[in-house]
Design an enzyme around this catalytic site. Structure first.
Site, PDB file in Angstrom:
ATOM      1  N   HIS A 102      40.130  85.243  68.451  1.00  0.00           N
ATOM      2  CA  HIS A 102      39.384  84.084  68.959  1.00  0.00           C
ATOM      3  C   HIS A 102      38.446  84.486  70.095  1.00  0.00           C
ATOM      4  O   HIS A 102      38.007  83.650  70.871  1.00  0.00           O
ATOM      5  CB  HIS A 102      40.337  83.013  69.473  1.00  0.00           C
ATOM      6  N   HIS A 121      42.346  79.094  63.325  1.00  0.00           N
ATOM      7  CA  HIS A 121      43.040  80.248  62.763  1.00  0.00           C
ATOM      8  C   HIS A 121      42.680  80.483  61.309  1.00  0.00           C
ATOM      9  O   HIS A 121      43.377  81.182  60.600  1.00  0.00           O
ATOM     10  CB  HIS A 121      44.550  80.064  62.845  1.00  0.00           C
TER      11      HIS A 121
END
Lengths: 333, 207
Positions: free
Chosen positions: A57, A219
């Site tokens: 991320h 995700h």
């Protein structure tokens, strides 16, 4: 799968090594458990602000370590939360009598591991509080799901609590501020393509050439709805409606608008989207007082964007403007 | 096998092999409804566990399971680390100082594992999680209580299989699959599948 890697098993460690080399003035990196720590930690008398979660991320969370933001970031494997002992190690390197605030995104794995770490910290007599951010309006917040996910709002929460800790707020005050921010921040995301996790080697979901996932998480988990691709005006109208109607944000509200790239969406499209979002908010009478535009909470090379709205008041605006010096967010110092 | 500490360690080694063999299958199950890391994470944890067991096998079954629990908690991450870690930890706590496992003790340990997973993950039967494999595993084990440890474990594994199969028709209410809602129907829960695989490995080792 084409990626600039050596071995899926060493991706995170090798990336952290690069981060350490590139930003030695701001942070240091530890191996096993993996940890990114402010170079000058522990800062005496200051509440430590710590966050973490799966890797992939970036710049979240390691890119936000430095004065005015995080004292430590705890990276897990790609898209996998870190383990409790890693969080404990972060506490050990950053936390003194002033205590620490753990910022946890509402994903089952993150919550379970950080919860365990906080219990262990209590045994060590550390004053550790944790807050769970759940700003994603795509998920129905009911007992029938794991609850709303923590997404784009995390970046804003880390900046604001980091600023509060930097100005000398107590742990009680930093925690209260965090809860206030969580109460008034909302996000929505959309994906045009899926990310490819290095150890999997194929896209996390299958999306047709003319399809988009609306309400995507960070995700690479599928969103709630699959819709045909549409022009930016229509897509942004859909996104602004989803976010603005949730709190709801009303005419006269002052907000921070955060337009985020999920990794692969170029600036050309990102600013185009941001411009439309500002226009749509203005039409609703919502006053955009601060902005953040860029790739700040990503999902590997996924194409897509997210919109985050935070309701501002004088205090939050002041904390947002406060100096920050990290690899990915830097102003005022 | 003997159900001594060494026997439990052998069962864990067998489990590690089974997890490695099924790594891709678990990743694929998770890719469809979650984030594609379940096989990878479990494999990392069991590999680390086997490495630790190579250097030392603790003296009692309880101590072996505790070691397994702490290794899983510190190596797996995600939701599976705390959940499987808690399962092994609670099972370990039930065994006390016993030098050998017997069927009643094993069933108690299974029950403790199920209760631990439910306490940690807050899931109940029907949420499409590993709990849906553990509940029928426990009742099948209870049904086989008159048999040997191997027979109890074999019954538990078969119960877990049925439970894992039942998750295909469920709407997930916990974990990342819950975000999919109805769209997850038709897919087996990866955690329920791995629970069944582990019980099969334990049963195999006990034969």
């Amino acid at each position: 799968m084409k990626k600039i890697i050596n071995d899926p098993a060493t991706v995170v460690a090798e990336s952290l090594r690069g981060l350490a080399v590139a930003h030695a003035d701001l942070l240091r990196v530890r191996d096993d458990p993996a940890l990114v720590v402010r170079a000058d930690a522990p800062v005496p008398g200051k509440v430590a602000v710590i966050s973490g979660g799966g890797s992939g991320h970036e710049p979240l969370h390691g890119g936000f370590v430095g004065p005015g933001m995080l004292d430590a970031a705890v990276p897990g494997a790609v898209f996998t939360s870190p383990t409790p002992d890693a969080v404990q190690a972060a506490l050990a390197e950053t936390t003194g009598p002033a205590g620490a605030l753990l910022i946890v995104k509402n994903y089952t794995g993150d919550v379970l591991n950080f919860e365990t770490a906080a219990e262990l910290a209590a045994v060590d007599d550390l004053d550790v509080r944790s807050v769970v951010i759940d700003d994603d309006v795509a998920v129905k917040d009911s007992t029938f799901t794991a609850g709303r996910r923590g997404v784009g709002g995390t970046v804003l929460l880390e900046k604001l609590t980091g600023a509060a800790a930097a100005r000398g707020d107590t742990l009680d005050a930093v925690e209260a501020l965090a809860r206030k921010v969580i109460g008034q921040v909302r996000s929505i995301g959309v994906a045009l393509t899926a990310p490819t996790v290095p150890h999997v080697g194929q896209p996390s979901f299958d999306l047709g050439p003319d399809e988009i996932e609306f309400g995507i998480g960070i995700h690479g988990e599928p969103g709630r709805e699959r819709i045909p691709a549409e022009p930016a005006d229509a897509l942004l109208a859909r996104m602004v409606e989803a976010v603005a109607s949730d709190l709801p944000f009303a005419a006269g509200d002052r907000v921070l608008l955060f337009t985020n790239s999920m990794g692969a969406t170029p600036q050309l499209e990102l600013y185009l989207a941001h411009g439309i979002a500002e226009r749509l908010l203005a039409e609703r009478g919502i006053v955009v007082e601060r902005r953040l535009v860029g790739p700040y909470i990503t999902s590997l090379e996924m194409q897509g964007i997210s919109l985050t709205l935070l309701k501002l008041d004088d205090e939050l605006t002041q904390l947002w403007d406060a100096p920050v010096r990290t690899p990915a967010l830097r102003w005022g110092i | 096998m003997s159900c001594s500490a060494e026997g439990v360690a052998a069962a864990l080694r067998e489990a590690a092999e089974v997890v490695a063999e099924h790594r891709s299958e678990l990743v694929e199950l998770d890719r469809v409804i979650g984030d594609a890391d379940h096989g990878e994470n479990l494999s990392r944890g069991f590999t680390a566990m086997v490495a630790v067991l190579e250097t030392e096998v603790p003296p009692t079954p309880a101590a072996v399971l505790k070691l397994a629990a702490t290794t899983l908690i510190s190596k797996v991450g995600g939701a599976a680390g705390p959940l499987y870690g808690t399962a092994f930890l609670r099972a370990s706590a039930k065994l006390g100082d016993a030098a050998e496992l017997d069927p009643p003790l094993l069933i108690e340990a299974l029950r403790a594992a199920l209760e631990g997973v439910q306490a940690r993950g807050k899931a109940v039967g029907g949420d499409a999680t590993m709990v849906d494999a553990l509940i029928p595993a426990l009742s099948a084990a209870e049904g086989a209580a008159g048999g040997s440890v191997a027979e109890v474990l074999a019954a538990a594994a078969e119960g877990a299989d049925r439970g894992a199969e039942s998750t295909v028709d469920l709407v997930p209410r916990k974990g990342r699959a819950s975000y999919l809602g109805e769209r997850a129907v038709g897919h087996m829960d990866p955690g329920a599948r791995s629970t069944a695989l582990l019980l099969h490995a334990f049963a195999e080792a006990a034969r």
